[in-house]
Every structure is written in C-alpha cells, then in structure tokens.
Enzyme design. Sequence first.
Site, PDB file in Angstrom:
ATOM      1  N   TYR A  23      30.552  17.040  64.232  1.00 21.76           N
ATOM      2  CA  TYR A  23      31.856  17.680  64.037  1.00 21.76           C
ATOM      3  C   TYR A  23      32.093  18.212  62.629  1.00 21.76           C
ATOM      4  O   TYR A  23      33.162  18.760  62.345  1.00 21.76           O
ATOM      5  CB  TYR A  23      32.971  16.684  64.406  1.00 21.76           C
ATOM      6  CG  TYR A  23      32.897  16.242  65.848  1.00 21.76           C
ATOM      7  CD1 TYR A  23      32.960  17.175  66.879  1.00 21.76           C
ATOM      8  CD2 TYR A  23      32.741  14.899  66.192  1.00 21.76           C
ATOM      9  CE1 TYR A  23      32.875  16.786  68.205  1.00 21.76           C
ATOM     10  CE2 TYR A  23      32.657  14.496  67.519  1.00 21.76           C
ATOM     11  CZ  TYR A  23      32.726  15.441  68.520  1.00 21.76           C
ATOM     12  OH  TYR A  23      32.638  15.058  69.829  1.00 21.76           O
ATOM     13  N   ARG A 107      25.824  20.159  75.079  1.00 21.34           N
ATOM     14  CA  ARG A 107      25.950  18.699  75.004  1.00 21.34           C
ATOM     15  C   ARG A 107      25.885  18.098  76.430  1.00 21.34           C
ATOM     16  O   ARG A 107      25.345  18.718  77.333  1.00 21.34           O
ATOM     17  CB  ARG A 107      27.246  18.345  74.259  1.00 21.34           C
ATOM     18  CG  ARG A 107      27.249  18.888  72.806  1.00 21.34           C
ATOM     19  CD  ARG A 107      28.486  18.492  72.050  1.00 21.34           C
ATOM     20  NE  ARG A 107      28.544  17.051  71.871  1.00 21.34           N
ATOM     21  CZ  ARG A 107      29.637  16.395  71.449  1.00 21.34           C
ATOM     22  NH1 ARG A 107      30.736  17.064  71.159  1.00 21.34           N
ATOM     23  NH2 ARG A 107      29.614  15.082  71.317  1.00 21.34           N
TER      24      ARG A 107
HETATM   25  O1  CA2 Z   1      33.806  19.778  69.786  1.00 24.07           O
HETATM   26  C1  CA2 Z   1      35.020  19.555  69.889  1.00 24.07           C
HETATM   27  O2  CA2 Z   1      35.858  20.046  69.159  1.00 24.07           O
HETATM   28  C2  CA2 Z   1      35.498  18.535  70.948  1.00 24.07           C
HETATM   29  O3  CA2 Z   1      36.742  18.997  71.461  1.00 24.07           O
HETATM   30  C3  CA2 Z   1      35.680  17.202  70.230  1.00 24.07           C
HETATM   31  C4  CA2 Z   1      36.048  16.065  71.166  1.00 24.07           C
HETATM   32  C5  CA2 Z   1      35.068  16.000  72.338  1.00 24.07           C
HETATM   33  O4  CA2 Z   1      35.466  14.997  73.252  1.00 24.07           O
HETATM   34  C6  CA2 Z   1      34.961  17.338  73.058  1.00 24.07           C
HETATM   35  O5  CA2 Z   1      34.020  17.212  74.096  1.00 24.07           O
HETATM   36  C7  CA2 Z   1      34.528  18.425  72.103  1.00 24.07           C
HETATM   37  C8  CA2 Z   1      35.985  14.721  70.433  1.00 24.07           C
HETATM   38  C9  CA2 Z   1      36.787  14.666  69.191  1.00 24.07           C
HETATM   39  C10 CA2 Z   1      36.405  13.408  68.459  1.00 24.07           C
HETATM   40  O6  CA2 Z   1      36.441  13.686  67.099  1.00 24.07           O
HETATM   41  C11 CA2 Z   1      35.903  12.754  66.256  1.00 24.07           C
HETATM   42  C12 CA2 Z   1      35.692  13.165  64.976  1.00 24.07           C
HETATM   43  C13 CA2 Z   1      35.144  12.297  64.069  1.00 24.07           C
HETATM   44  C14 CA2 Z   1      34.828  11.010  64.440  1.00 24.07           C
HETATM   45  C15 CA2 Z   1      35.048  10.605  65.728  1.00 24.07           C
HETATM   46  C16 CA2 Z   1      35.599  11.481  66.648  1.00 24.07           C
END
Ligand code: CA2
Length: 149
Positions: A23, A107
């Site tokens: 991310y 993914r």
């Molecule tokens: O890629 C993206 O922006 C997502 O929306 C992020 C979501 C995921 O479930 C989607 O499939 C794709 C998850 C967000 C979690 O963000 C975190 C960031 C840092 C640490 C832990 C979680």
Amino acid sequence: MTSVLVLNGPNLNLLGTRQPEVYGSATLAMVEDACRAHAAKIGFEIACLQSNHEGALIDAIHDAKGRHQGIVLNAGAYTHTSIALMDALISVEIPAVEVHLSNIHARETFRHTSYIAKASLGQICGFGTQGYLLALDALAAHLKATGAA
Ligand code: CA2
C-alpha cells in the site's frame, strides 16, 4: 465551487504503518493532503472522510447528496462484499470514481470482484496514492463534459 467527497473505508486509517510493499508508505493524512493540493489546482473543493464502519460510509454517501458533485471512493475490503454501499451510490446518483492503491486484479481472486465498480464511472487501481489524483482528474473531465462543473 464544485465539491468532491474523498471517502476511504476500513483499515485505510492504518496506511503508512504496515504493508508498505502493498500500500506504499504514505499515511492517510498525506494522501488527503495530496488530494487537497490537487483539488485546489483543478478548482475543486474537497471534503475527506474515513470510516471503518459500513453504515457510516453509507450515511456519508447519503449526506453527499446536494453537497458534493462527485465522490472518490476507496471502500477498502467493503469493495468486494458490500451490496449496501453499491446501492447507496446508485441511489444518490452522484458520479463516483473507485480507487484502490493496489492492483486488486493482480491479487487474490476474492479481490477481483467489485460491487463499487457497478455503481461507478470507472475504476483506478494499482497506482498507489496517485490514483486518488487521477480520480479527481477523471471526475473533473466528466463533470465538465456533462456540464455539471
Ligand atoms: O488497494 C486498496 O486500496 C484496497 O482497497 C485496500 C484494502 C483491501 O482490502 C482492498 O482489497 C484493496 C485494505 C486496506 C488496508 O489498508 C492497510 C494499510 C496499512 C496496513 C494495514 C492495512
């Protein structure tokens, strides 16, 4: 002035604290600041909101009616599960652009489905933070083309 809601869903408040390889290293505050700076450049006013709760995200979409002309939405994992969020977006009839930091199609299979895509102008994924700015540009072009901005 044209106003856009930048809405982030569950766990995105953790950005920059874990999984930087997936991310990126920017925090949510940095992403929102970048959106504000870009919005100012293209003549948009924006409001930023993040919630870990599906109902709060639905309320924010309902409240956008009459206040915002566009929505940039990263619904996090609700993207892949929430018919309620899809219905909310459809019901308010506000043009929305779906954003994901990661390329959800590269993914796990469960991330390949998006209910949000069914209610959006389009989807931008895989470009990290820049995706939010591309989404603002896409909304600007759409609102101009439709005479709404
Ligand atoms: O890629 C993206 O922006 C997502 O929306 C992020 C979501 C995921 O479930 C989607 O499939 C794709 C998850 C967000 C979690 O963000 C975190 C960031 C840092 C640490 C832990 C979680």
